[in-house]
Design an enzyme around this catalytic site. Structure first.
Site, mmCIF file in Angstrom:
data_model
loop_
_atom_site.group_PDB
_atom_site.id
_atom_site.type_symbol
_atom_site.label_atom_id
_atom_site.label_comp_id
_atom_site.label_asym_id
_atom_site.label_seq_id
_atom_site.Cartn_x
_atom_site.Cartn_y
_atom_site.Cartn_z
ATOM 1 N N CYS A 123 -17.370 46.221 -26.707
ATOM 2 C CA CYS A 123 -16.876 47.872 -27.223
ATOM 3 C C CYS A 123 -16.327 48.614 -26.127
ATOM 4 O O CYS A 123 -15.384 49.541 -26.258
ATOM 5 C CB CYS A 123 -17.926 48.534 -28.163
ATOM 6 S SG CYS A 123 -18.447 47.934 -29.519
ATOM 7 N N CYS A 205 -14.427 46.109 -36.699
ATOM 8 C CA CYS A 205 -13.838 44.854 -36.195
ATOM 9 C C CYS A 205 -14.559 43.699 -37.250
ATOM 10 O O CYS A 205 -15.676 44.002 -37.626
ATOM 11 C CB CYS A 205 -14.025 44.515 -34.647
ATOM 12 S SG CYS A 205 -13.258 45.717 -33.466
ATOM 13 N N CYS A 208 -17.761 41.914 -36.213
ATOM 14 C CA CYS A 208 -18.972 42.596 -36.097
ATOM 15 C C CYS A 208 -19.110 43.710 -37.286
ATOM 16 O O CYS A 208 -20.233 44.433 -37.522
ATOM 17 C CB CYS A 208 -18.984 43.660 -34.905
ATOM 18 S SG CYS A 208 -18.575 42.951 -33.350
ATOM 19 N N CYS A 231 -20.540 52.075 -31.568
ATOM 20 C CA CYS A 231 -19.768 51.393 -30.625
ATOM 21 C C CYS A 231 -19.790 51.947 -29.324
ATOM 22 O O CYS A 231 -19.456 51.638 -28.296
ATOM 23 C CB CYS A 231 -18.359 51.329 -30.974
ATOM 24 S SG CYS A 231 -17.584 52.914 -31.289
#
Length: 237
Positions: A123, A205, A208, A231
Site C-alpha cells: 500500500c 485492489c 485484497c 491502507c
C-alpha cells in the site's frame, strides 16, 4: 466565512470555527472550492461514496481535479466504471496516478505477491507515495470518509488536519449513512461499480478485497486475512 487553512500555519480555532459554521455537505464543497480554487483535488476510489462526491463536486466545479490511485491491481469492474464516469463528466480532470514501480519492478525489488507478505509495504508503494506526490502540488484534498464506516473514522470532521500528508483534508460526507449514499445514487440514476451488487460494499485492489456477509461491517472485506484495516491514506484521529 472565507478562512483558508493551510497545514504549515494550522490554527485550531479556525478549524473549530469552520466545523461549527459549515452547515452541510454542499456548504462544505462550495467553501472548499471557493477558498482553495485549483489548489485542491479529490482523491477518489470510485466506490459508492466516490460516485456521489463526483456528482456533487461537478455541480460546484465541473472542471475539478479527481485523482485515482491506479495500483495496477484493481478489478476490471472498477476500470469500466471509470470509463463510464469520464464519459458522463467530460470536463472533470480525472487523473490515473500510477506508482513509480511497475508490478514487475516491485517483484524484483521486494519479491512476488508483496500484498500477501507485506500488505502495508505494498500500500505504501502503490498508494501512499503516489498520493503524497500529487498532494505536494496542492493545499488541500477531499475524501469520501463517513463516520459510520468504521470505529477509526468516528471522529472525522468536515475540515481536518492531515498529519500523514501534511495537508488539509476535507470530508463532506461525514454525516451520511450507507443508505443515504445509495438513495442519492438511485435518485440521480448514477453509474456505480457492478461489484456492489455482489456483496462488495468497500472495493479496493482485487488482491485484497473479498465479498462480505450482508450483516458484516462494510469494510470487513478489506484485508480480511491480515491484521490491517486501512491502507494508510487515512490515519485515525
Amino acid at each position: 466565512m472565507n478562512e483558508k487553512l493551510v497545514y504549515e500555519n494550522w490554527d485550531d480555532q479556525v478549524q473549530q470555527g469552520l466545523n461549527k459554521d459549515l452547515k452541510d455537505f454542499m456548504d462544505v464543497i462550495k467553501w472548499a472550492y471557493r477558498v482553495y480554487g485549483d489548489k485542491i483535488l479529490y482523491s477518489c476510489s470510485f466506490g459508492a461514496e466516490g460516485i456521489v462526491l463526483i456528482d456533487l463536486i461537478s455541480k460546484v466545479d465541473p472542471k475539478a481535479t479527481v485523482v485515482f490511485l491506479d495500483t495496477d491491481l484493481h478489478f476490471k469492474e472498477t476500470y469500466s466504471l471509470i470509463d463510464e464516469i469520464k464519459k458522463k463528466y467530460p470536463e472533470l480532470k480525472i487523473k490515473m496516478i500510477r506508482p513509480s514501480l511497475t508490478l514487475e519492478q516491485q517483484a524484483d525489488k521486494y519479491g512476488h505477491n508483496l500484498w500477501e507478505r507485506d500488505p502495508n509495504l505494498c500500500c505504501h508503494t502503490r498508494k501512499i507515495k503516489p498520493l503524497e506526490n500529487e498532494l505536494s502540488h496542492v493545499d488541500a484534498w477531499i475524501s469520501g470518509l463517513r463516520r459510520d464506516q468504521s470505529f477509526s473514522r468516528r471522529n472525522t470532521e468536515y475540515v481536518n488536519k492531515d498529519n500523514t500528508f501534511k495537508r488539509v483534508k476535507i470530508c463532506p460526507l461525514i454525516h451520511w449513512t450507507w443508505d443515504d449514499v445509495w438513495s442519492y445514487i438511485e435518485l440521480n440514476n448514477l453509474p456505480y461499480n457492478a461489484l456492489h451488487d455482489n456483496n462488495y460494499p468497500s472495493i479496493g485492489c482485487e488482491k485484497c478485497t473479498t465479498q462480505v456477509l450482508k450483516a458484516a461491517d462494510t469494510r470487513s472485506g478489506r484485508w480480511a486475512t491480515a491484521e490491517k484495516t486501512e491502507c494508510g491514506l487515512h490515519q485515525p484521529k
